[in-house]
Design a protein around this motif. Structure first.
Motif, PDB file in Angstrom:
ATOM      1  N   ALA A 137     -67.083  52.624   2.230  1.00 15.28           N
ATOM      2  CA  ALA A 137     -65.692  52.898   2.583  1.00 15.28           C
ATOM      3  C   ALA A 137     -65.383  52.246   3.924  1.00 15.28           C
ATOM      4  CB  ALA A 137     -65.445  54.407   2.662  1.00 15.28           C
ATOM      5  N   THR A 138     -64.110  52.162   4.213  1.00 14.07           N
ATOM      6  CA  THR A 138     -63.657  51.652   5.503  1.00 14.07           C
ATOM      7  C   THR A 138     -62.376  52.371   5.890  1.00 14.07           C
ATOM      8  OG1 THR A 138     -63.280  49.624   6.785  1.00 14.07           O
ATOM      9  CG2 THR A 138     -62.331  49.696   4.557  1.00 14.07           C
ATOM     10  N   ALA A 139     -62.126  52.436   7.178  1.00 18.60           N
ATOM     11  CA  ALA A 139     -60.953  53.146   7.689  1.00 18.60           C
ATOM     12  C   ALA A 139     -60.158  52.201   8.575  1.00 18.60           C
ATOM     13  CB  ALA A 139     -61.383  54.379   8.483  1.00 18.60           C
ATOM     14  N   SER A 140     -58.877  52.061   8.279  1.00 19.45           N
ATOM     15  CA  SER A 140     -57.999  51.157   9.022  1.00 19.45           C
ATOM     16  C   SER A 140     -56.760  51.904   9.483  1.00 19.45           C
ATOM     17  CB  SER A 140     -57.546  49.995   8.130  1.00 19.45           C
ATOM     18  OG  SER A 140     -58.646  49.355   7.542  1.00 19.45           O
ATOM     19  N   SER A 141     -56.152  51.395  10.538  1.00 18.29           N
ATOM     20  CA  SER A 141     -54.900  51.973  11.009  1.00 18.29           C
ATOM     21  C   SER A 141     -53.752  51.552  10.088  1.00 18.29           C
ATOM     22  CB  SER A 141     -54.613  51.487  12.433  1.00 18.29           C
ATOM     23  OG  SER A 141     -53.275  51.735  12.775  1.00 18.29           O
ATOM     24  N   LEU A 142     -52.959  52.512   9.654  1.00 14.45           N
ATOM     25  CA  LEU A 142     -51.774  52.179   8.867  1.00 14.45           C
ATOM     26  C   LEU A 142     -50.833  51.310   9.695  1.00 14.45           C
ATOM     27  CD1 LEU A 142     -50.066  52.452   6.296  1.00 14.45           C
ATOM     28  CD2 LEU A 142     -49.117  54.562   7.263  1.00 14.45           C
ATOM     29  N   PHE A 143     -50.795  51.557  11.010  1.00 21.82           N
ATOM     30  CA  PHE A 143     -49.930  50.764  11.890  1.00 21.82           C
ATOM     31  C   PHE A 143     -50.296  49.279  11.835  1.00 21.82           C
ATOM     32  CE2 PHE A 143     -49.656  54.762  14.742  1.00 21.82           C
ATOM     33  CZ  PHE A 143     -48.672  55.304  13.932  1.00 21.82           C
ATOM     34  N   ALA A 144     -51.589  48.962  11.748  1.00 23.60           N
ATOM     35  CA  ALA A 144     -52.014  47.561  11.680  1.00 23.60           C
ATOM     36  C   ALA A 144     -51.448  46.892  10.432  1.00 23.60           C
ATOM     37  CB  ALA A 144     -53.538  47.471  11.697  1.00 23.60           C
ATOM     38  N   TYR A 145     -51.504  47.591   9.290  1.00 28.00           N
ATOM     39  CA  TYR A 145     -50.922  47.027   8.064  1.00 28.00           C
ATOM     40  C   TYR A 145     -49.428  46.776   8.258  1.00 28.00           C
ATOM     41  CZ  TYR A 145     -55.112  48.022   5.317  1.00 28.00           C
ATOM     42  OH  TYR A 145     -56.386  48.037   4.826  1.00 28.00           O
ATOM     43  N   GLN A 146     -48.732  47.733   8.839  1.00 27.03           N
ATOM     44  CA  GLN A 146     -47.287  47.619   9.020  1.00 27.03           C
ATOM     45  C   GLN A 146     -46.934  46.478   9.965  1.00 27.03           C
ATOM     46  OE1 GLN A 146     -46.659  51.689  10.246  1.00 27.03           O
ATOM     47  NE2 GLN A 146     -46.187  52.359   8.160  1.00 27.03           N
ATOM     48  N   ILE A 147     -47.624  46.394  11.094  1.00 31.40           N
ATOM     49  CA  ILE A 147     -47.341  45.356  12.085  1.00 31.40           C
ATOM     50  C   ILE A 147     -47.619  43.969  11.515  1.00 31.40           C
ATOM     51  CG2 ILE A 147     -48.130  44.395  14.288  1.00 31.40           C
ATOM     52  CD1 ILE A 147     -48.496  47.387  15.197  1.00 31.40           C
ATOM     53  N   GLU A 148     -48.699  43.846  10.768  1.00 34.50           N
ATOM     54  CA  GLU A 148     -49.083  42.545  10.213  1.00 34.50           C
ATOM     55  C   GLU A 148     -48.341  42.209   8.925  1.00 34.50           C
ATOM     56  OE1 GLU A 148     -53.325  43.111  10.038  1.00 34.50           O
ATOM     57  OE2 GLU A 148     -53.576  42.154  12.002  1.00 34.50           O
ATOM     58  N   GLY A 149     -47.529  43.151   8.422  1.00 33.69           N
ATOM     59  CA  GLY A 149     -46.783  42.902   7.194  1.00 33.69           C
ATOM     60  C   GLY A 149     -47.677  42.814   5.964  1.00 33.69           C
ATOM     61  N   ALA A 150     -48.824  43.473   6.029  1.00 36.56           N
ATOM     62  CA  ALA A 150     -49.771  43.453   4.908  1.00 36.56           C
ATOM     63  C   ALA A 150     -49.567  44.692   4.049  1.00 36.56           C
ATOM     64  CB  ALA A 150     -51.202  43.417   5.439  1.00 36.56           C
ATOM     65  N   ARG A 151     -49.864  44.558   2.777  1.00 36.62           N
ATOM     66  CA  ARG A 151     -49.734  45.721   1.918  1.00 36.62           C
ATOM     67  C   ARG A 151     -51.003  46.569   2.010  1.00 36.62           C
ATOM     68  NH1 ARG A 151     -52.230  46.249  -2.780  1.00 36.62           N
ATOM     69  NH2 ARG A 151     -52.897  44.548  -4.061  1.00 36.62           N
ATOM     70  N   VAL A 152     -50.822  47.858   1.871  1.00 41.71           N
ATOM     71  CA  VAL A 152     -51.935  48.798   1.883  1.00 41.71           C
ATOM     72  C   VAL A 152     -52.750  48.584   0.610  1.00 41.71           C
ATOM     73  CG1 VAL A 152     -52.513  51.263   1.830  1.00 41.71           C
ATOM     74  CG2 VAL A 152     -50.660  50.444   3.310  1.00 41.71           C
ATOM     75  N   PRO A 153     -54.071  48.649   0.701  1.00 40.23           N
ATOM     76  CA  PRO A 153     -54.892  48.468  -0.499  1.00 40.23           C
ATOM     77  C   PRO A 153     -54.543  49.479  -1.590  1.00 40.23           C
ATOM     78  CG  PRO A 153     -56.252  48.602   1.474  1.00 40.23           C
ATOM     79  CD  PRO A 153     -54.857  48.937   1.877  1.00 40.23           C
ATOM     80  N   GLU A 154     -54.798  49.072  -2.825  1.00 37.21           N
ATOM     81  CA  GLU A 154     -54.577  49.933  -3.984  1.00 37.21           C
ATOM     82  C   GLU A 154     -55.839  49.949  -4.832  1.00 37.21           C
ATOM     83  OE1 GLU A 154     -51.195  48.285  -6.011  1.00 37.21           O
ATOM     84  OE2 GLU A 154     -49.885  48.542  -4.277  1.00 37.21           O
ATOM     85  N   VAL A 155     -56.021  51.013  -5.583  1.00 39.24           N
ATOM     86  CA  VAL A 155     -57.162  51.122  -6.484  1.00 39.24           C
ATOM     87  C   VAL A 155     -57.165  49.911  -7.418  1.00 39.24           C
ATOM     88  CG1 VAL A 155     -58.180  52.474  -8.365  1.00 39.24           C
ATOM     89  CG2 VAL A 155     -57.258  53.634  -6.339  1.00 39.24           C
ATOM     90  N   GLY A 156     -58.334  49.304  -7.557  1.00 37.88           N
ATOM     91  CA  GLY A 156     -58.479  48.127  -8.418  1.00 37.88           C
ATOM     92  C   GLY A 156     -58.404  46.808  -7.676  1.00 37.88           C
ATOM     93  N   ASP A 157     -57.957  46.831  -6.415  1.00 37.72           N
ATOM     94  CA  ASP A 157     -57.900  45.595  -5.628  1.00 37.72           C
ATOM     95  C   ASP A 157     -59.291  45.014  -5.457  1.00 37.72           C
ATOM     96  OD1 ASP A 157     -55.173  45.817  -5.259  1.00 37.72           O
ATOM     97  OD2 ASP A 157     -55.289  46.346  -3.132  1.00 37.72           O
ATOM     98  N   LEU A 158     -59.368  43.711  -5.472  1.00 38.17           N
ATOM     99  CA  LEU A 158     -60.607  42.989  -5.195  1.00 38.17           C
ATOM    100  C   LEU A 158     -60.456  42.249  -3.875  1.00 38.17           C
ATOM    101  CD1 LEU A 158     -61.168  41.476  -8.748  1.00 38.17           C
ATOM    102  CD2 LEU A 158     -62.424  43.393  -7.732  1.00 38.17           C
ATOM    103  N   SER A 159     -61.472  42.319  -3.039  1.00 40.95           N
ATOM    104  CA  SER A 159     -61.477  41.620  -1.757  1.00 40.95           C
ATOM    105  C   SER A 159     -62.828  40.958  -1.555  1.00 40.95           C
ATOM    106  CB  SER A 159     -61.218  42.593  -0.598  1.00 40.95           C
ATOM    107  OG  SER A 159     -59.929  43.142  -0.682  1.00 40.95           O
TER     108      SER A 159
END
Length: 159
Positions: free
Chosen positions: A57-79
């Motif tokens: 698992a990993t933990a990220s700031s929701l603010f970082a996603y918002q500031i960077e304009g990135a979408r929050v991960p979803e179940v099934g995403d591959l990275s």
């Protein structure tokens, strides 16, 4: 060839090999290519924990996603997870996503990250990370800050 171009070519070759060897649809896309942490030492140490199955698992700031304009991960995403240098090492699939205030994260939650033996140790490391990231991105760490807690499994790796 410029280093960035070499990394991108390496990522594409890795992804195509993953698709071929796992029988996934060739139209499958990865959501992100990244390494953990903000330093080479920690990025490579955390990668090793992923590769041996300890870090799930990993933990990220929701603010970082918002500031960077990135979408929050979803179940099934591959990275694709890389080492510090950008070399692809594994593909992870998101299995669960929980957004929770930092102050509500318990040891039962954070131990899935596989990095710490106590909640206090996890808090020290993550608070340091969030303060450093916040300074560079323009957000302020608080105990109420929403954290995106993402569980994942390794579905492919270079051995």
């Amino acid at each position: 060839m410029v280093k960035g171009e070499q990394i991108q070519k390496s990522v594409e070759l890795f992804w195509n090999k993953f698709l071929a060897e796992t029988g996934r649809n060739e139209t499958s896309k990865y959501i992100d290519v990244f390494h953990f942490e903000l330093t080479e030492k920690l990025a490579n140490e955390l990668l090793q924990l992923v590769l041996v199955g300890q870090k799930k698992a990993t933990a990220s700031s929701l603010f970082a996603y918002q500031i960077e304009g990135a979408r929050v991960p979803e179940v099934g995403d591959l990275s694709i997870v890389t080492d510090w240098e950008g070399n692809p090492k594994c593909v992870i699939e998101t299995t669960a996503v929980t957004i929770i205030p930092y102050k509500e994260i318990t040891y039962d939650i954070c131990k899935r990250e596989g990095e710490d033996d106590t909640l206090e140790s996890w808090q020290r490391g993550h608070e340091r990370f969030y303060k450093s990231e916040g300074k560079s991105l323009g957000y302020e760490f608080t105990e109420d800050m929403p954290v995106v807690f993402e569980d994942f499994e390794v579905v492919y790796q270079i051995i």
